[in-house]
Scaffold this motif. Structure first.
Motif, PDB file in Angstrom:
ATOM      1  N   GLY A 139       0.794  -1.215   0.000  1.00  0.00           N
ATOM      2  CA  GLY A 139       0.000   0.000   0.000  1.00  0.00           C
ATOM      3  C   GLY A 139       0.832   1.273   0.000  1.00  0.00           C
ATOM      4  N   GLN A 140       2.145   1.146  -0.197  1.00  0.00           N
ATOM      5  CA  GLN A 140       3.043   2.291  -0.220  1.00  0.00           C
ATOM      6  C   GLN A 140       3.730   2.363  -1.587  1.00  0.00           C
ATOM      7  OE1 GLN A 140       3.441   4.300   2.608  1.00  0.00           O
ATOM      8  NE2 GLN A 140       1.849   3.040   3.547  1.00  0.00           N
ATOM      9  N   ARG A 141       4.148   3.562  -1.948  1.00  0.00           N
ATOM     10  CA  ARG A 141       4.875   3.727  -3.212  1.00  0.00           C
ATOM     11  C   ARG A 141       6.373   3.826  -2.935  1.00  0.00           C
ATOM     12  NH1 ARG A 141       2.905   8.086  -7.573  1.00  0.00           N
ATOM     13  NH2 ARG A 141       1.118   6.656  -7.463  1.00  0.00           N
ATOM     14  N   GLN A 142       7.173   3.147  -3.770  1.00  0.00           N
ATOM     15  CA  GLN A 142       8.617   3.193  -3.638  1.00  0.00           C
ATOM     16  C   GLN A 142       9.226   3.665  -4.961  1.00  0.00           C
ATOM     17  OE1 GLN A 142       7.161  -0.226  -3.157  1.00  0.00           O
ATOM     18  NE2 GLN A 142       6.471   0.574  -1.182  1.00  0.00           N
ATOM     19  N   VAL A 143       9.997   4.751  -4.899  1.00  0.00           N
ATOM     20  CA  VAL A 143      10.710   5.261  -6.067  1.00  0.00           C
ATOM     21  C   VAL A 143      12.177   4.911  -5.865  1.00  0.00           C
ATOM     22  CG1 VAL A 143      11.267   7.277  -7.472  1.00  0.00           C
ATOM     23  CG2 VAL A 143       9.047   7.132  -6.318  1.00  0.00           C
ATOM     24  N   ILE A 144      12.661   3.963  -6.638  1.00  0.00           N
ATOM     25  CA  ILE A 144      13.997   3.420  -6.432  1.00  0.00           C
ATOM     26  C   ILE A 144      14.919   3.854  -7.565  1.00  0.00           C
ATOM     27  CG2 ILE A 144      15.378   1.331  -6.103  1.00  0.00           C
ATOM     28  CD1 ILE A 144      13.363   1.859  -3.852  1.00  0.00           C
ATOM     29  N   SER A 145      15.943   4.618  -7.225  1.00  0.00           N
ATOM     30  CA  SER A 145      16.930   5.048  -8.210  1.00  0.00           C
ATOM     31  C   SER A 145      17.962   3.950  -8.428  1.00  0.00           C
ATOM     32  CB  SER A 145      17.647   6.318  -7.743  1.00  0.00           C
ATOM     33  OG  SER A 145      16.759   7.413  -7.694  1.00  0.00           O
ATOM     34  N   THR A 146      18.369   3.787  -9.677  1.00  0.00           N
ATOM     35  CA  THR A 146      19.474   2.899 -10.017  1.00  0.00           C
ATOM     36  C   THR A 146      20.450   3.698 -10.869  1.00  0.00           C
ATOM     37  OG1 THR A 146      18.424   2.112 -12.055  1.00  0.00           O
ATOM     38  CG2 THR A 146      17.941   0.898 -10.035  1.00  0.00           C
ATOM     39  N   GLN A 154      23.835  -2.120  -7.840  1.00  0.00           N
ATOM     40  CA  GLN A 154      23.347  -0.945  -8.555  1.00  0.00           C
ATOM     41  C   GLN A 154      21.988  -1.162  -9.204  1.00  0.00           C
ATOM     42  OE1 GLN A 154      26.622  -0.431 -11.279  1.00  0.00           O
ATOM     43  NE2 GLN A 154      27.618   1.087  -9.991  1.00  0.00           N
ATOM     44  N   VAL A 155      21.504  -2.372  -9.246  1.00  0.00           N
ATOM     45  CA  VAL A 155      20.242  -2.660  -9.919  1.00  0.00           C
ATOM     46  C   VAL A 155      19.330  -3.457  -8.996  1.00  0.00           C
ATOM     47  CG1 VAL A 155      21.235  -2.605 -12.230  1.00  0.00           C
ATOM     48  CG2 VAL A 155      21.155  -4.767 -11.004  1.00  0.00           C
ATOM     49  N   VAL A 156      18.041  -3.463  -9.316  1.00  0.00           N
ATOM     50  CA  VAL A 156      17.062  -4.249  -8.567  1.00  0.00           C
ATOM     51  C   VAL A 156      16.905  -5.592  -9.267  1.00  0.00           C
ATOM     52  CG1 VAL A 156      14.684  -4.377  -7.742  1.00  0.00           C
ATOM     53  CG2 VAL A 156      15.855  -2.163  -7.819  1.00  0.00           C
ATOM     54  N   TRP A 157      17.333  -6.663  -8.611  1.00  0.00           N
ATOM     55  CA  TRP A 157      17.211  -8.005  -9.170  1.00  0.00           C
ATOM     56  C   TRP A 157      15.848  -8.606  -8.819  1.00  0.00           C
ATOM     57  CZ3 TRP A 157      20.944  -9.704 -12.438  1.00  0.00           C
ATOM     58  CH2 TRP A 157      22.158  -9.013 -12.432  1.00  0.00           C
ATOM     59  N   VAL A 192      27.419   2.055  -3.911  1.00  0.00           N
ATOM     60  CA  VAL A 192      26.119   1.474  -3.580  1.00  0.00           C
ATOM     61  C   VAL A 192      25.536   2.153  -2.353  1.00  0.00           C
ATOM     62  CG1 VAL A 192      24.924  -0.628  -2.842  1.00  0.00           C
ATOM     63  CG2 VAL A 192      26.649  -0.756  -4.648  1.00  0.00           C
ATOM     64  N   LEU A 193      26.357   2.423  -1.352  1.00  0.00           N
ATOM     65  CA  LEU A 193      25.875   3.079  -0.142  1.00  0.00           C
ATOM     66  C   LEU A 193      25.353   4.485  -0.434  1.00  0.00           C
ATOM     67  CD1 LEU A 193      28.630   1.943   2.360  1.00  0.00           C
ATOM     68  CD2 LEU A 193      26.203   1.379   2.519  1.00  0.00           C
ATOM     69  N   GLU A 194      26.008   5.191  -1.341  1.00  0.00           N
ATOM     70  CA  GLU A 194      25.530   6.525  -1.720  1.00  0.00           C
ATOM     71  C   GLU A 194      24.140   6.435  -2.338  1.00  0.00           C
ATOM     72  OE1 GLU A 194      26.821  10.285  -4.601  1.00  0.00           O
ATOM     73  OE2 GLU A 194      28.154   8.558  -4.373  1.00  0.00           O
ATOM     74  N   LEU A 195      23.965   5.458  -3.232  1.00  0.00           N
ATOM     75  CA  LEU A 195      22.663   5.257  -3.868  1.00  0.00           C
ATOM     76  C   LEU A 195      21.626   4.805  -2.844  1.00  0.00           C
ATOM     77  CD1 LEU A 195      21.213   5.197  -6.654  1.00  0.00           C
ATOM     78  CD2 LEU A 195      21.853   2.786  -6.799  1.00  0.00           C
ATOM     79  N   LEU A 196      22.032   3.915  -1.950  1.00  0.00           N
ATOM     80  CA  LEU A 196      21.130   3.404  -0.916  1.00  0.00           C
ATOM     81  C   LEU A 196      20.657   4.532  -0.007  1.00  0.00           C
ATOM     82  CD1 LEU A 196      19.804   1.012   0.525  1.00  0.00           C
ATOM     83  CD2 LEU A 196      21.986   0.570   1.673  1.00  0.00           C
TER      84      LEU A 196
END
Length: 256
Positions: free
Chosen positions: A38-45, A57-60, A136-140
């Motif tokens: 029920g929540q929206r997630q905007v995930i940057s890669t 760096q990517v969503v598997w 990866v930590l910066e992106l996370l």
């Protein structure tokens, strides 16, 4: 899970809809838009699936698989809850997560872009998302800051090859991970880290902590994981193969 976004939200028409979310192609920075629990997630890669340099760096595939199921569980969407198929002690782990969500602290190993941990934090679970690589930590950190406004999420660097020190050592009732066994040689350090992070069996925590992991079946090596777990003092509790999604989910705990 399909998004209910209106066409007006995508005026350029470059949205591609997948079963587990909506993907927006952007170069050089990509964004994937999901809706779980029920929540929206905007995930940057920082790259697409074909040009990545670092796995985080990517969503598997196993990450949205796990995010959907844990999102349904925590949001109480019982009628459509896909479940993890683990049965027995697996269900006990899920009941612990469901009933004590607001008081639990969960750690995610190899969080990468952070989708699973972000979903849990959005739904009120205090979640520590960990990874090792600086990029990866910066992106996370970016993904956590723009998706979690409740203070339930924190990001910490964790090197599986180094000892886990306080305050992280043996402090978590549940550890989670997705798509982290893509290299066999990572498995021993992965299980050593999980063992060091989880609560030990005690009169207060009878069975100790539990490690819930989902991996694409082609990037999961059962025998390697079993040996790595034994060497780290852990044992397999339950395992389930989702044939349709090609995901293997497994649950581990400290060996008796």
């Amino acid at each position: 899970m399909r998004s209910n976004l209106a066409d007006d939200d995508d005026p350029e028409g470059d949205r591609e809809i997948f079963d587990m979310g909506v993907v927006f192609g952007r170069e050089p920075l990509g964004e994937r838009l999901y809706e779980f629990g029920g929540q929206r997630q905007v995930i940057s890669t920082i790259c697409d699936d074909h040009t990545f340099q670092i796995n985080g760096q990517v969503v598997w595939g196993a990450a949205p698989w796990m995010a959907e199921r844990l999102g349904c569980l925590l949001a109480g969407i019982g009628n459509v809850e896909p479940g993890l198929g683990l049965g027995g002690e697996g269900e006990q782990c899920l009941e612990t997560l469901r009933n004590k969500a607001e008081t639990l602290q969960v750690v995610e190993l190899g969080a990468g872009c952070g989708l699973v941990g972000i979903v849990m934090a959005q739904l009120g679970v205090r979640t520590v998302l960990t990874d090792f690589d600086d990029d990866v930590l910066e992106l996370l950190n970016e993904n956590v800051s723009k998706n979690v406004k409740t203070g339930c999420a924190s990001v910490t660097q964790l090197d599986w090859k180094k000892p886990v020190n306080a305050p992280l050592s043996h402090s978590f009732p549940i550890a989670i991970a997705s798509d982290v066994t893509y290299h066999r040689e990572f498995c021993p350090s992965l299980f050593r880290a999980a063992s060091a992070l989880l609560q030990l069996p005690s009169p207060h925590h009878t069975s100790g902590g539990m490690f819930l992991m989902a991996n694409g079946k082609h990037r999961y090596f059962p025998e390697v994981c079993l040996q790595a777990a034994r060497d780290a003092g852990m044992s397999l509790v339950a395992q389930h193969d989702d044939v349709l999604s090609e995901v293997t989910v497994s649950l581990w705990k400290h060996a008796p």
